[in-house]
Design a protein around this motif. Structure first.
Motif, PDB file in Angstrom:
ATOM      1  N   GLY A  72      16.258  -6.585 -21.045  1.00 48.67           N
ATOM      2  CA  GLY A  72      15.187  -6.833 -22.002  1.00 48.67           C
ATOM      3  C   GLY A  72      15.754  -7.606 -23.176  1.00 48.67           C
ATOM      4  N   ALA A 146      10.397  -5.511 -24.958  1.00 47.05           N
ATOM      5  CA  ALA A 146      11.619  -5.559 -24.158  1.00 47.05           C
ATOM      6  C   ALA A 146      11.770  -4.311 -23.288  1.00 47.05           C
ATOM      7  N   PRO A 151      14.385  -1.768 -19.110  1.00 48.69           N
ATOM      8  CA  PRO A 151      15.677  -2.432 -18.911  1.00 48.69           C
ATOM      9  C   PRO A 151      16.844  -1.454 -18.935  1.00 48.69           C
TER      10      PRO A 151
END
Length: 259
Positions: A72, A146, A151
């Motif tokens: 991210g 993100a 992530p």
């Protein structure tokens, strides 16, 4: 790749036209790392970050990434057009946009986005225009975006640039919480005292890696002078390094008791 390694930059050099931004840089990001990249403007911090993201290709050396690694990215706040007509929720799903058009949000995506926003203290703001948010909320929205795709590695470019002290503290606590939950974090920063000194690992760079280690080992007068090219004094206060530039005598006096 070696077990536990997420990204390895193996002696990479990156250049724009014929000018090297970084040269012969070897950098490894391990699972569980929380790393701050520090150095003066033009030192190659963002170039190293972009090489990890894959948006800048080395002219020498190579970048190896663990297969399937989810990343991210949080850009610099200054690079965002805050007048662009989008809501917080639309920003969250914009990474799926094709041909510049915002796609229809599915029920599952909406629920997932709302969960992330709630977790980051942004509950109830999903229909708010991004320009109506405070600076701290705006930064959190891009962290939320993100995190939307869960992530394993979160990459942030100057996350505390242009924000006030309160927002900086909030962001530092947020990143610490995410790290505790298993997210590996890599960020660039100019903020030596407010952010870098609190991170587990620092990398000083000025075209090449000057030093890599814990803040107490890295934030020394010798390392900082080699990194920034100017005299810098480092004092210890309650076990934390405090960096003063060459004009920091007055600051040191006001902080009486530093040793």
């Amino acid at each position: 790749m070696t077990p536990g390694v997420l990204v390895e930059c193996a002696h990479i050099s990156c250049a724009y036209d014929s000018t090297y931004a970084i040269k012969d840089v070897h950098f490894t990001m391990h699972s569980g790392d929380f790393v701050g990249i520090v150095g003066p403007s033009g030192s190659g911090k963002t170039t190293l970050l972009k090489s990890v993201l894959g948006s800048v290709k080395p002219v020498h050396g190579h970048v190896t990434m663990r297969p399937g690694l989810r990343m991210g990215y949080v850009p610099q706040v200054e690079s965002v057009d805050w007048n662009f007509p989008v809501t917080v929720l639309e920003v969250m799903v914009m990474t799926r946009a094709a041909n510049g058009r915002i796609p229809r949000i599915t029920k599952d995506e909406r629920e997932s986005a709302l969960d992330v926003l709630e977790k980051l203290g942004l509950g109830g703001l999903h229909n708010r225009h991004i320009r109506e948010l405070s600076g701290g909320q705006q930064q959190r929205v891009f962290v939320a975006r993100a995190l939307f795709h869960r992530p394993e590695l979160l990459v942030l470019d100057e996350p505390t640039s242009g924000v006030d002290v309160r927002t900086r503290h909030e962001l530092l606590h947020l990143l610490a919480d995410l790290h505790d939950e298993g997210v590996s974090i890599m960020l660039t920063t100019h903020d030596l005292n407010g952010l870098a000194a609190h991170l587990p690992r620092l990398v000083c760079i000025n075209k090449e890696i000057i030093a890599d280690g814990a803040p107490a080992e890295i934030l020394t007068s010798d390392v900082l002078e080699r990194t920034y090219g100017a005299p810098m004094e480092v004092l210890m206060h309650e076990g934390m390094p405090v960096v003063l530039d060459h004009g920091g005598t007055e600051v040191a006096r006001r902080l009486g008791g530093l040793s």
